[in-house]
Design a protein around this motif. Structure first.
Motif, PDB file in Angstrom:
ATOM      1  N   LYS A   1     -21.567 -31.904  28.845  1.00  0.00           N
ATOM      2  CA  LYS A   1     -21.322 -31.227  27.569  1.00  0.00           C
ATOM      3  C   LYS A   1     -21.708 -32.082  26.371  1.00  0.00           C
ATOM      4  O   LYS A   1     -21.656 -31.627  25.233  1.00  0.00           O
ATOM      5  CB  LYS A   1     -19.845 -30.834  27.479  1.00  0.00           C
ATOM      6  N   LEU A   2     -22.105 -33.346  26.650  1.00  0.00           N
ATOM      7  CA  LEU A   2     -22.521 -34.227  25.565  1.00  0.00           C
ATOM      8  C   LEU A   2     -23.957 -33.901  25.148  1.00  0.00           C
ATOM      9  O   LEU A   2     -24.725 -33.299  25.889  1.00  0.00           O
ATOM     10  CB  LEU A   2     -22.429 -35.692  26.014  1.00  0.00           C
ATOM     11  N   ASN A   3     -24.306 -34.316  23.951  1.00  0.00           N
ATOM     12  CA  ASN A   3     -25.662 -34.079  23.444  1.00  0.00           C
ATOM     13  C   ASN A   3     -26.187 -35.341  22.772  1.00  0.00           C
ATOM     14  O   ASN A   3     -25.664 -35.739  21.736  1.00  0.00           O
ATOM     15  CB  ASN A   3     -25.644 -32.922  22.449  1.00  0.00           C
ATOM     16  N   PRO A   4     -27.201 -35.999  23.385  1.00  0.00           N
ATOM     17  CA  PRO A   4     -27.949 -35.585  24.577  1.00  0.00           C
ATOM     18  C   PRO A   4     -27.129 -35.785  25.859  1.00  0.00           C
ATOM     19  O   PRO A   4     -26.213 -36.594  25.878  1.00  0.00           O
ATOM     20  CB  PRO A   4     -29.158 -36.516  24.562  1.00  0.00           C
ATOM     21  N   ILE A   5     -27.509 -35.054  26.892  1.00  0.00           N
ATOM     22  CA  ILE A   5     -26.828 -35.182  28.175  1.00  0.00           C
ATOM     23  C   ILE A   5     -27.307 -36.468  28.857  1.00  0.00           C
ATOM     24  O   ILE A   5     -28.499 -36.633  29.116  1.00  0.00           O
ATOM     25  CB  ILE A   5     -27.124 -33.977  29.088  1.00  0.00           C
ATOM     26  N   PRO A   6     -26.392 -37.399  29.144  1.00  0.00           N
ATOM     27  CA  PRO A   6     -26.793 -38.639  29.816  1.00  0.00           C
ATOM     28  C   PRO A   6     -27.390 -38.363  31.198  1.00  0.00           C
ATOM     29  O   PRO A   6     -27.114 -37.329  31.816  1.00  0.00           O
ATOM     30  CB  PRO A   6     -25.478 -39.413  29.931  1.00  0.00           C
ATOM     31  N   ILE A   7     -28.186 -39.301  31.666  1.00  0.00           N
ATOM     32  CA  ILE A   7     -28.790 -39.210  32.996  1.00  0.00           C
ATOM     33  C   ILE A   7     -27.841 -39.830  34.009  1.00  0.00           C
ATOM     34  O   ILE A   7     -27.366 -40.953  33.816  1.00  0.00           O
ATOM     35  CB  ILE A   7     -30.145 -39.942  33.026  1.00  0.00           C
ATOM     36  N   ILE A   8     -27.550 -39.109  35.077  1.00  0.00           N
ATOM     37  CA  ILE A   8     -26.656 -39.619  36.124  1.00  0.00           C
ATOM     38  C   ILE A   8     -27.483 -39.963  37.343  1.00  0.00           C
ATOM     39  O   ILE A   8     -28.263 -39.144  37.841  1.00  0.00           O
ATOM     40  CB  ILE A   8     -25.577 -38.582  36.483  1.00  0.00           C
ATOM     41  N   ASP A   9     -27.319 -41.182  37.828  1.00  0.00           N
ATOM     42  CA  ASP A   9     -28.104 -41.661  38.963  1.00  0.00           C
ATOM     43  C   ASP A   9     -27.201 -42.463  39.896  1.00  0.00           C
ATOM     44  O   ASP A   9     -26.051 -42.721  39.599  1.00  0.00           O
ATOM     45  CB  ASP A   9     -29.258 -42.528  38.453  1.00  0.00           C
ATOM     46  N   GLY A  10     -27.787 -42.888  41.030  1.00  0.00           N
ATOM     47  CA  GLY A  10     -27.056 -43.718  41.982  1.00  0.00           C
ATOM     48  C   GLY A  10     -27.059 -45.165  41.547  1.00  0.00           C
ATOM     49  O   GLY A  10     -27.626 -45.524  40.528  1.00  0.00           O
ATOM     50  N   PRO A  11     -26.417 -46.055  42.306  1.00  0.00           N
ATOM     51  CA  PRO A  11     -26.348 -47.467  41.932  1.00  0.00           C
ATOM     52  C   PRO A  11     -27.717 -48.129  41.895  1.00  0.00           C
ATOM     53  O   PRO A  11     -28.594 -47.798  42.683  1.00  0.00           O
ATOM     54  CB  PRO A  11     -25.463 -48.083  43.026  1.00  0.00           C
ATOM     55  N   ASN A  12     -27.899 -49.023  40.971  1.00  0.00           N
ATOM     56  CA  ASN A  12     -29.166 -49.730  40.823  1.00  0.00           C
ATOM     57  C   ASN A  12     -28.873 -51.169  40.438  1.00  0.00           C
ATOM     58  O   ASN A  12     -28.477 -51.454  39.323  1.00  0.00           O
ATOM     59  CB  ASN A  12     -30.023 -49.060  39.740  1.00  0.00           C
ATOM     60  N   LYS A  13     -29.035 -52.078  41.366  1.00  0.00           N
ATOM     61  CA  LYS A  13     -28.662 -53.474  41.165  1.00  0.00           C
ATOM     62  C   LYS A  13     -29.435 -54.121  40.026  1.00  0.00           C
ATOM     63  O   LYS A  13     -28.886 -54.882  39.228  1.00  0.00           O
ATOM     64  CB  LYS A  13     -28.894 -54.263  42.450  1.00  0.00           C
ATOM     65  N   ALA A  14     -30.733 -53.801  39.908  1.00  0.00           N
ATOM     66  CA  ALA A  14     -31.545 -54.428  38.868  1.00  0.00           C
ATOM     67  C   ALA A  14     -31.047 -54.063  37.482  1.00  0.00           C
ATOM     68  O   ALA A  14     -30.982 -54.901  36.581  1.00  0.00           O
ATOM     69  CB  ALA A  14     -33.007 -54.006  39.023  1.00  0.00           C
ATOM     70  N   ILE A  15     -30.657 -52.787  37.319  1.00  0.00           N
ATOM     71  CA  ILE A  15     -30.145 -52.360  36.026  1.00  0.00           C
ATOM     72  C   ILE A  15     -28.841 -53.076  35.723  1.00  0.00           C
ATOM     73  O   ILE A  15     -28.590 -53.531  34.610  1.00  0.00           O
ATOM     74  CB  ILE A  15     -29.918 -50.836  36.013  1.00  0.00           C
ATOM     75  N   LYS A  16     -27.965 -53.198  36.722  1.00  0.00           N
ATOM     76  CA  LYS A  16     -26.671 -53.840  36.513  1.00  0.00           C
ATOM     77  C   LYS A  16     -26.840 -55.291  36.070  1.00  0.00           C
ATOM     78  O   LYS A  16     -26.069 -55.804  35.279  1.00  0.00           O
ATOM     79  CB  LYS A  16     -25.847 -53.787  37.804  1.00  0.00           C
ATOM     80  N   GLU A  17     -27.874 -55.957  36.588  1.00  0.00           N
ATOM     81  CA  GLU A  17     -28.055 -57.369  36.283  1.00  0.00           C
ATOM     82  C   GLU A  17     -28.767 -57.596  34.956  1.00  0.00           C
ATOM     83  O   GLU A  17     -28.539 -58.595  34.295  1.00  0.00           O
ATOM     84  CB  GLU A  17     -28.863 -58.036  37.406  1.00  0.00           C
ATOM     85  N   ASN A  18     -29.629 -56.653  34.542  1.00  0.00           N
ATOM     86  CA  ASN A  18     -30.503 -56.904  33.409  1.00  0.00           C
ATOM     87  C   ASN A  18     -30.167 -56.133  32.139  1.00  0.00           C
ATOM     88  O   ASN A  18     -30.722 -56.425  31.087  1.00  0.00           O
ATOM     89  CB  ASN A  18     -31.954 -56.590  33.783  1.00  0.00           C
ATOM     90  N   SER A  19     -29.311 -55.125  32.217  1.00  0.00           N
ATOM     91  CA  SER A  19     -29.026 -54.307  31.040  1.00  0.00           C
ATOM     92  C   SER A  19     -28.382 -55.138  29.946  1.00  0.00           C
ATOM     93  O   SER A  19     -27.468 -55.906  30.182  1.00  0.00           O
ATOM     94  CB  SER A  19     -28.114 -53.140  31.404  1.00  0.00           C
ATOM     95  N   SER A  20     -28.868 -54.956  28.699  1.00  0.00           N
ATOM     96  CA  SER A  20     -28.303 -55.692  27.575  1.00  0.00           C
ATOM     97  C   SER A  20     -27.034 -55.032  27.053  1.00  0.00           C
ATOM     98  O   SER A  20     -26.258 -55.645  26.338  1.00  0.00           O
ATOM     99  CB  SER A  20     -29.333 -55.777  26.442  1.00  0.00           C
ATOM    100  N   THR A  21     -26.834 -53.758  27.366  1.00  0.00           N
ATOM    101  CA  THR A  21     -25.620 -53.049  26.957  1.00  0.00           C
ATOM    102  C   THR A  21     -25.002 -52.452  28.195  1.00  0.00           C
ATOM    103  O   THR A  21     -25.476 -51.467  28.718  1.00  0.00           O
ATOM    104  CB  THR A  21     -25.959 -51.932  25.952  1.00  0.00           C
ATOM    105  N   LEU A  22     -23.914 -53.052  28.674  1.00  0.00           N
ATOM    106  CA  LEU A  22     -23.430 -52.700  30.003  1.00  0.00           C
ATOM    107  C   LEU A  22     -21.918 -52.753  30.074  1.00  0.00           C
ATOM    108  O   LEU A  22     -21.282 -53.632  29.540  1.00  0.00           O
ATOM    109  CB  LEU A  22     -24.026 -53.705  31.001  1.00  0.00           C
TER     110      LEU A  22
END
Length: 330
Positions: free
Chosen positions: A70-91
């Motif tokens: 119901k949010l706008n924009p609608i966030p993207i929902i995905d499965g676990p991703n180790k690379a994103i968890k390690e490298n994201s600057s906003t987490l």
């Protein structure tokens, strides 16, 4: 001077500003707490210009996912991703039911709040009451409190509260939606570290005085002389008598102009001043026992000092169909 570097630059038109992404990020984080979601990572991904949510077991959190959609924009929902968890600057991440330990300041009805576009200027008002919509909590106050509070039309307005006793001014959230006409209302989404409260603050006692136990969202035909009370950040707590319903009037707001109001309720023998706009209006659930809490009817939007009269907007004009006032029952 820039020509040698032009080949290194890449410009892509995007739909969502960084401010908007940060706003959605905070909304998602609030939903995570409300639905007690674990094993989740929230990340702002600039390449896709959106929020990406990595959820290990989405089948367990369908209600959370429905609220996200119901949010706008609608966030993207995905499965676990180790690379994103390690490298994201906003987490932000919750793993294996580990609790989020944090101290949150509760903003009470009746607090003094200010909507500002700069640190020097702003409209002083009163915190009205908290509502919940689609899993998110918003502080409600008069929409005209945000007037002249932004340099860009329809942009969120930063809101601050004046800390009781110390009088320190502290940022606590953004008014993400507001209108002045035909309905004078605004909704502030709190930032991390701040949360809702069903209690009404008393300026005189410098402490919570009443608890919101119930609310009336349908039109009420008050009898003449019915007693209603309010608690403003400037004039404090007082009660008066209903003298008229379905009132139409016009106020003038500096920097905005004329505001045409209708369907207001008039209460006499109680005064309001500049800064009291947004004050919660209520009656006692049991006049013989204040400890039972109060029944909320609306919020003050204006008044006349010369004859000690205030005008308030009833809840049925303020609340959307999917909104509920946060009470002590929550």
């Amino acid at each position: 001077m820039m020509k040698p570097y032009l080949k290194l630059l890449s410009f892509v038109k995007v739909n969502n500003s960084l401010s908007k992404l940060n706003e959605i990020f905070n909304q998602v984080n609030t939903l995570v707490k409300n639905f007690k979601v674990v094993n989740i990572t929230i990340s702002i991904k600039y390449k896709v210009n959106n929020i990406v949510i990595y959820l290990d077991q989405p089948e367990l959190y369908q209600a959370f996912i429905n609220s996200i959609k119901k949010l706008n924009p609608i966030p993207i929902i995905d499965g676990p991703n180790k690379a994103i968890k390690e490298n994201s600057s906003t987490l932000k991440s919750r793993v294996n039911n580990s609790p989020i330990l944090e101290y949150r300041v509760k903003i009470l009805s009746g607090y003094s709040i200010v909507g500002r576009k700069t640190v020097e200027f702003g409209n002083k008002c009163t915190a009205g009451f908290w509502v919940r919509q689609q899993g998110l909590a918003y502080l409600t106050t008069a929409g005209h409190c945000a007037a002249n509070g932004t340099l860009v039309p329809h942009e969120s307005v930063r809101f601050y509260f004046i800390e009781p006793v110390t009088e320190k001014i502290k940022f606590f959230g953004n008014m993400t939606r507001f209108s002045i006409e035909p309905v004078d209302r605004g909704f502030i989404l709190p930032s991390d570290g701040y949360s809702e409260s069903p209690f009404i603050y008393s300026k005189g006692l410098k402490a919570p005085l009443f608890a919101i136990a119930d609310f009336t969202r349908t039109p009420v035909s008050f009898a003449e002389g019915a007693i209603l009370c309010r608690s403003g950040s400037v004039t404090g707590y007082s009660c008066g008598e209903v003298t008229s319903v379905k009132v139409k009037t016009v106020f003038f707001l500096i920097g905005y102009g004329k505001i045409n109001y209708e369907d207001l309720t008039e209460v006499s023998k109680t005064r309001g001043e500049v800064g009291d706009s947004g004050s919660p209006v209520f009656s006692f659930s049991n006049p013989l026992n204040y400890g039972t809490g109060v029944n909320l009817f609306g919020m003050m939007v204006g008044g006349f000092q010369i004859n000690n009269t205030i005008l308030f907007l009833p809840l049925y004009k303020i609340l959307n169909s999917d909104m509920n006032v946060i009470t002590i029952q929550d």
